[in-house]
Each structure stands twice: as structure tokens, then as C-alpha cells.
Design an enzyme around this catalytic site. Structure first.
Site, PDB file in Angstrom:
ATOM      1  N   HIS A 254       0.815   5.828  -0.949  1.00 47.94           N
ATOM      2  CA  HIS A 254       0.109   7.022  -1.418  1.00 47.94           C
ATOM      3  C   HIS A 254       0.886   7.618  -2.591  1.00 47.94           C
ATOM      4  CE1 HIS A 254      -2.474   7.900   2.397  1.00 47.94           C
ATOM      5  NE2 HIS A 254      -2.153   6.624   2.357  1.00 47.94           N
TER       6      HIS A 254
ATOM      7  N   TYR B 107       8.843 -13.263 -23.303  1.00 49.32           N
ATOM      8  CA  TYR B 107       9.656 -12.135 -22.839  1.00 49.32           C
ATOM      9  C   TYR B 107      10.590 -12.620 -21.740  1.00 49.32           C
ATOM     10  CZ  TYR B 107      10.836  -7.506 -20.979  1.00 49.32           C
ATOM     11  OH  TYR B 107      11.494  -6.380 -20.561  1.00 49.32           O
TER      12      TYR B 107
ATOM     13  N   ASP C 229       1.406  -4.862 -20.447  1.00 51.68           N
ATOM     14  CA  ASP C 229       2.460  -5.833 -20.126  1.00 51.68           C
ATOM     15  C   ASP C 229       2.265  -6.444 -18.734  1.00 51.68           C
ATOM     16  OD1 ASP C 229       4.023  -5.882 -22.428  1.00 51.68           O
ATOM     17  OD2 ASP C 229       5.301  -4.226 -21.793  1.00 51.68           O
TER      18      ASP C 229
ATOM     19  N   HIS D  90       0.860  -1.189   0.000  1.00 47.63           N
ATOM     20  CA  HIS D  90       0.000   0.000   0.000  1.00 47.63           C
ATOM     21  C   HIS D  90       0.891   1.232   0.000  1.00 47.63           C
ATOM     22  CE1 HIS D  90      -3.015   2.950   0.798  1.00 47.63           C
ATOM     23  NE2 HIS D  90      -2.568   3.213   2.007  1.00 47.63           N
TER      24      HIS D  90
ATOM     25  N   HIS E 217      -8.578   7.563  -1.505  1.00 47.20           N
ATOM     26  CA  HIS E 217      -7.537   7.057  -0.613  1.00 47.20           C
ATOM     27  C   HIS E 217      -6.235   6.802  -1.380  1.00 47.20           C
ATOM     28  CE1 HIS E 217      -5.562   5.231   2.649  1.00 47.20           C
ATOM     29  NE2 HIS E 217      -5.915   3.985   2.460  1.00 47.20           N
TER      30      HIS E 217
END
Lengths: 230, 230, 230, 230
Positions: B96, B226, B119, B94, B168
Site C-alpha cells: 500500500h 546500461y 527506464d 503487493h 486498492h
């Protein structure tokens, strides 16, 4: 005591270039010792990379220089008004940080669009009006402080530790110089994201009240539970 | 085992400031050991430049602290919901981060405008609704997780390892903490370019489906070619 | 010879992160030795901070690997088409640099708004169309090259050493790998300024033809007088 | 004397990359010794990371090279016109700094939206017109200087030490090379914030005249009180 205060204010000032908030000398931090009523502030126009702890200027709340070889920041009179009117603050920061200054130049307060903002500042970050010609001519820097104080007279300056001065730039404050710097960094980040939020969705609305409450009170007040001090 | 897990989670956390995804303490990484059901997570509100491997907090999926002197991240309850509902993930992030948070604040999902997005993430990166006042009051962090899990109940959380929480910020995940961080970096880059894409051409359309398929399956699944593992 | 070529291509590749053009492994540089027809190219999906000169992969223009322990860049087939069709180039770069990619995602070519652009690239930087589903399914990377070559068949690829692939990103080229990187940096800077130019003045027009001519020919061709080689 | 001048101009040039104002070789600083009429200027097209003090080229105001192994900057003829017409300046800077160049490309002067601008530059930063084809063909760089000088013939070039050349980029000046660089940094910061100010509030007005006066005269002229020299 004064040596320690100078050291603390020096260190807080040096956080401004570290966080990318100042170009050249466009910023200053002060911190007050409430017992003596003395505060230390950055000298005016001295480069950050030449600044030393002993360069900090000690002033009292009547604007007398107590100690220091330099002139204090030209914004000293603004700091004095804030310290006199806001007894619960211990540090003040002024910068021309680019995003916050762009909001100030635009004449708009910064709406609360999310929890990053709500974690630190409760509600819209206000933008106060221009001083009149008479207020400028009489005492520009002092009246900048008077205007801010007047704006907050019926508001909670602890829950909103930041203000934008129209066509000028931001002031932030906190319990000491370091917390005022912390709030200056938050303000710049919030200002940047609010501008981009409106760019992505021009019809965006403020965050809901219950989310603003939740995040502010998660970090502040008796029921706070963020961090380690609870 | 726990020492190794703490070390891994510490290193993954330190990638967040390195990639410019966090200001102050605004982010956290966790990683789970699926055998024991224990996961390590960053402590709440501890500065990244003071963080040490031994500061990581060990938790179980019932929210009990197994080891550690600090409080765990305030987002721990969200991580728990995701680990319980998404058996194929091993790490969660998580932040910001500014561009992803700006999209979250705007309340919009991020359309897939190109191959950088395709991708890694298959389709629009979703933005889930605000929690109601009742959900916030009952258990804010847990219900954030419940909401995300509910959104993904008929979707492929491996092909879309990111979500925006309205007003958020983002959560990302992956097979371990490092991959979750990798996806957080991708998300921020994709969020930045999507905003600029719309600025350059306000009438832009999503990338064609066949291009999205080509790029996603060039890197994922049985026919991937890839990189070096094929 | 091959060791020298690998070293050169390694150094050119390392310029990409230095100039902020790549996140993770999203870019590659190649350079060809026209005598042997061999070219060196970055391996696929290898991190820049682990890359070594000996990791470069040597290929021929039929797509055979001549030397190297790794798979070559997944974009190798695109490079081959460009080398075969553009005899006067010696180096190629592909990146997902954010501003150029944002233009590519928007589906627009970059108008020439000023001399920074005109100094290096003559006229609008083109954005070529999406490949069709058939072209993607048949040979995606090869057909990306075929499409670019087809676009330039009646144009001067030396005077326009850059192209945007719609919903994907840019390719640039030059007389060697380093010049191709140089053009990739120019492209990113020009893409950034063009987007901001339109933001500042949405009705802006292209720079006048005589200014574009002056700047391009001040640096290129028989009458060039910029720099030290005249 | 010449060695000292070269050293000073070298140091001023090196401030350009330090402040992020130049990519590659896109910028130059000169400084004049008014007694001899000689000025030192960066050589044309030489990389900043290879530049040495002895590489600076000494020129006179008739465009003769007095000393130096390199060709002088291709913008030398522009510098000469400014030195001849503006007797109170001692240094000149040209860059392609991205925000100032974006305003130049947009063909707009930069309105004064705040005190950051007003502290250094009095009023709107002007954008001069394109040269005509005839002016370009006759003497492009010289006529760029002639155009700037003509624009300022009834204006105060000390109170406005910056100009934008349409579709090209900025020139700034000052009492010496370092002050000209200082003004180039200010210009870039002001250009960035003005663009963002309009993005945040498309209907924004210029700062009030009394605020512009206050800030300019707080730092300049007989009644200045900012800094330590009063």
C-alpha cells in the site's frame, strides 16, 4: 497493577514519536483499567525524550488525580468523557499529526477512497463542528469530549475509531492504548493518501460500498480471515 | 531448497520497510521455484520487525500449504493467479505504498512523463477496474488476480511489471522477489514524480515516444548497454 | 594523482545518497583533472552501498577508458561535451532527484522566487527541449551534452550551474565534484520550494531583480562578503 | 559568562539540523546577555557538522566583534535591530526552512487555521514587504531588521514571535535561543499544515476567534494551565 498500567501507557506514548506523529509534546495516550476505573495518561507538556514510566499520571473518571507528581495532559477531561460514554474502548490517543490535522483544519471529513482506509475504519472519518464560545468558556476540554460523544450517539464507535475536531486535530481510540496508537498511525496514512488522491483526480468518488464491506469484514467480526487469529 | 527460498523471500520482504513502502504489515513478497511449483510468501499480519526466515509459508499453485506454521498472506490467491498466467515471472510484490496507492485510489493509470519511468516500465502503468459485487463475493483475492491477468492477456507483462488495482493498491512483479521489490520502489518513485509533475504543469503531455523507446531499450533487450552486463 | 582523483570522486558520489538525491543507481558524479584531461566517473549501474574508490572509471575527453574494470556511467558522453565546452568547471553531477525531475518532466524552467535560489543560481533555471528522434538515434547521450552546450553558448554557465533536460532530469556542475554535488542539493531544495510556492500562491511573481542581484553578489564575485573568505 | 553563552548558542544552533530546518549553512541562532549587551551568534558559512562552541562569535549591539576568530553570520545586522527594538526577547533564529520559506516566497502571511498555530502565535503570521532597491543598496541586512521592527511598532511581538520576509524566509524569536528555535520548529509545522489545509479545502476560513483565544491563553499569561508551571 498501577505500575503495569503506567508501563503500558508509557510504551504506547513512546510509539507516537517513533511513528512521526508528534512534534515536541503535541500528543498523548491514555489507557484505562475498567475494573478500578483508573486510567493512566501522559503528563502535560513533558518532553518525550525525558519521559519515564513513573511519570504517567493515574486519574479516576471523576477527574481526581490518584497518583503522580505531574499535572495530567490538558486533554484529560476529553479522555474522561470518551471513557464514560464508550464502554468498549480501553485506550485513547490525541495528536496533532500533520495530515490528519490538515483535514481537521480544513473542516472536512475524510472520504473512504480505498482499502487501506476500509481495512480499519468503516465509512467517512467524521469531522465534528467547532465548539461555541459558550461551550469553550464553560469547559473547553470536557465539552470537546461531550461533542464527540454526542456525534457518535447513534453510530458505531468501534467501527469508526477516529474523529477529527474542526480547527484542532484528531482523536483515535481502541481496545487498549496500543490499538489506539495503531489507529492514529492508520489515520495519518489514510489522511495523507486521501489528500493526494484528490490532488491526482479532483473528481474522484468514494470506493464502492461492496469493496468497503469486503475489506472491513475481512479483518473484523465473526467472518474475519486476515491475520493469524482465525 | 525450501530453506534457501524462504531465506530469499524473507530478505526480499525486509526490503519493503527499508525502502519506506510499508506501514505495519501492509505488504508482502513471494517468490516461486518453477521446478517444483512451490512458492514462499510472507505470513498474514505478522509484524516486519518480528519476522524470521522460517516464518515464510510454502504454498503450491493449487493453494495448498506445503510448509509453515502461519497462515499465508491474505493476498495469496492473487499471487497464484499471476504465477499461473505469467510464466516468465518469478516474484510478486503487493504494497500500500502511499503514492502508488493514491493513484490507485484516484482510479487513474500513471502516464509516462519521463525517463525514470521509461527506464523500467514501457508506457502508462495501468489501473484496472473495481471488481463487481459478484466477483468480490465469489472470491475476492482470486478474482483480483483473474482481473489483472485478463487485462494483460494481449499485453507484454514483462515490459510492464506493475499494475494498480482501483481503490486498492499496486502489484509489481519481476524475475524473482528482489526484482519485484525493485519494481515496487521504482513504481513509488515514479508515482510521486508524476503527481508532482501534474501539480507543476497541469497541462503536461506524456514524454515523446522516441525518448520512451530509447530509455527502455537502453536497459532491456538485445541492444541494452546500461550497467555492466554487456 | 589518479588515486587521489578516484578518492575525491568516490566521496562526492557518496554525498548523493546521503542527501537523498538518488534511488538505487540513478545518479553519477565526475571530476576532471584539467592538466591531464582525464576525468573520473562513477561506473554504470553499480549500487552505492557496494561502491569503492577503486571502482571509479578514468576516462579521457575522447571517450577512451584509461583505467578501471567497469563500464563508465552511461551518461559519460554528456559529461565529456560539458567538460569540453565549459573550461571553468571541474565537476559534473546527474541525478533523478525527485523535485528537480518533476520540473524537468513538466517541461518548465524553475523561476527564481527567492533568495535561496538567488544565493546560488542567477535567474531562472532553464529546461532545455527534448532531443529529436534523429538526435536520439544518432548519439543520445552525446547530443544531450551538445544541446546543453548550445543552450548556454551566449549565457554564463558559472552563474547558472544547473539545467533541466525535458522529460529526463537535472545536470549540475561546479569547480569540482563536491561543488557540483552542492549545487545538486541546492537545486532540489529550490525545486521543492518553487513548486510549493506556486501551490500556496498560483499568481506568484518572480523575486525582484534587485533582491536577486543582492543575494547572488553577496556570495559571488569581487564584492562577496558571505562566509569566511573575505 | 561568555563561555556559557557560547555553549548555549552552540546547542541552540545544533537543534536546527536536528529538526530538519537547515540545509548546509542556511540558518543561524543568536542569544543576548542583556546585562552586558553582548550576544553570541553562529559564524558565517561554517558547516553545522564542523561547528564547535568556541566558534560562536561574540558581538555587541553596535556591531563590534568582541570575541571570535570567524566572521559572524551575514544576518548579524538584522539580529541587532531586533534586539534593540524588542527588549523582551533574548534569542533570534533565521532559517530557510522549506515550508515557511515557500510561504515567504509566495508573499502571503500564514492564516491561523487551527490550534497548533494558536497555541504559540496569536493571529496571522505576517509576511513583510520586499525592501526597495534603495534600502537594499544602503544596508540590506540592517534594513531587513528595520522593516520588521517598523511592522511590529504597534503590535505585540511577544504574542507573534515570527515573521516572513517576502522572497526570502522566516525569522523567529523568543526569551532565549532555545525558545526562538522552538518557535522556528512550530512555524515550519504550522506553515506545512496551512498549505495542506488550503489544498484539501481551497475555501477554508480562519479558525474562530474564540478558539484562537482559548488556545493562546491556555498556554500564555496569568491564566495559563498547560504544562507543569502553574
Amino acid at each position: 497493577m498501577l505500575e503495569e498500567l503506567k508501563q503500558r501507557v508509557y510504551e504506547a506514548n513512546m510509539q507516537l514519536p517513533k511513528h512521526g506523529l508528534v512534534t515536541f509534546t503535541w500528543g498523548n495516550v491514555s489507557e484505562i483499567d475498567r475494573e478500578t476505573g483508573y486510567f493512566a495518561i501522559k503528563p502535560s507538556g513533558v518532553d518525550y525524550d525525558k519521559l519515564k514510566p513513573e511519570d504517567m499520571v493515574i486519574m479516576d473518571l471523576d477527574g481526581n488525580k490518584i497518583e503522580g507528581k505531574y499535572n495530567p495532559s490538558s486533554d484529560t477531561a476529553t479522555h474522561i468523557e470518551l471513557y464514560k460514554a464508550f464502554p468498549n474502548i480501553g485506550g485513547i490517543v490525541h495528536t496533532h499529526s500533520p495530515w490528519a490535522t490538515s483535514w481537521a483544519q480544513s473542516g472536512r471529513g475524510i472520504p473512504c477512497y480505498g482499502t487501506t482506509h476500509a481495512d480499519y475504519m468503516y465509512g467517512e472519518i467524521p469531522c465534528v463542528r467547532n465548539l461555541t464560545k459558550e461551550e469553550i468558556d464553560e469547559a473547553y476540554e470536557k465539552n470537546t469530549g461531550v461533542l464527540i460523544v454526542d456525534f457518535f450517539k447513534d453510530k458505531d464507535y468501534v467501527a469508526m475509531p477516529a474523529v477529527l475536531c474542526k480547527n484542532h486535530g484528531p482523536f483515535t481510540w481502541g481496545k487498549d492504548g496500543m490499538e489506539a496508537v495503531h489507529n492514529a498511525v492508520v489515520l495519518e496514512e489514510v489522511a495523507k493518501m486521501a489528500a493526494r488522491t484528490e490532488m491526482i483526480n479532483p473528481k474522484v468518488q468514494e470506493a464502492p460500498q461492496e469493496l468497503k464491506d469486503k475489506h472491513y469484514y475481512r479483518k473484523h467480526g465473526a467472518n474475519a480471515y486476515y491475520g493469524q487469529n482465525n
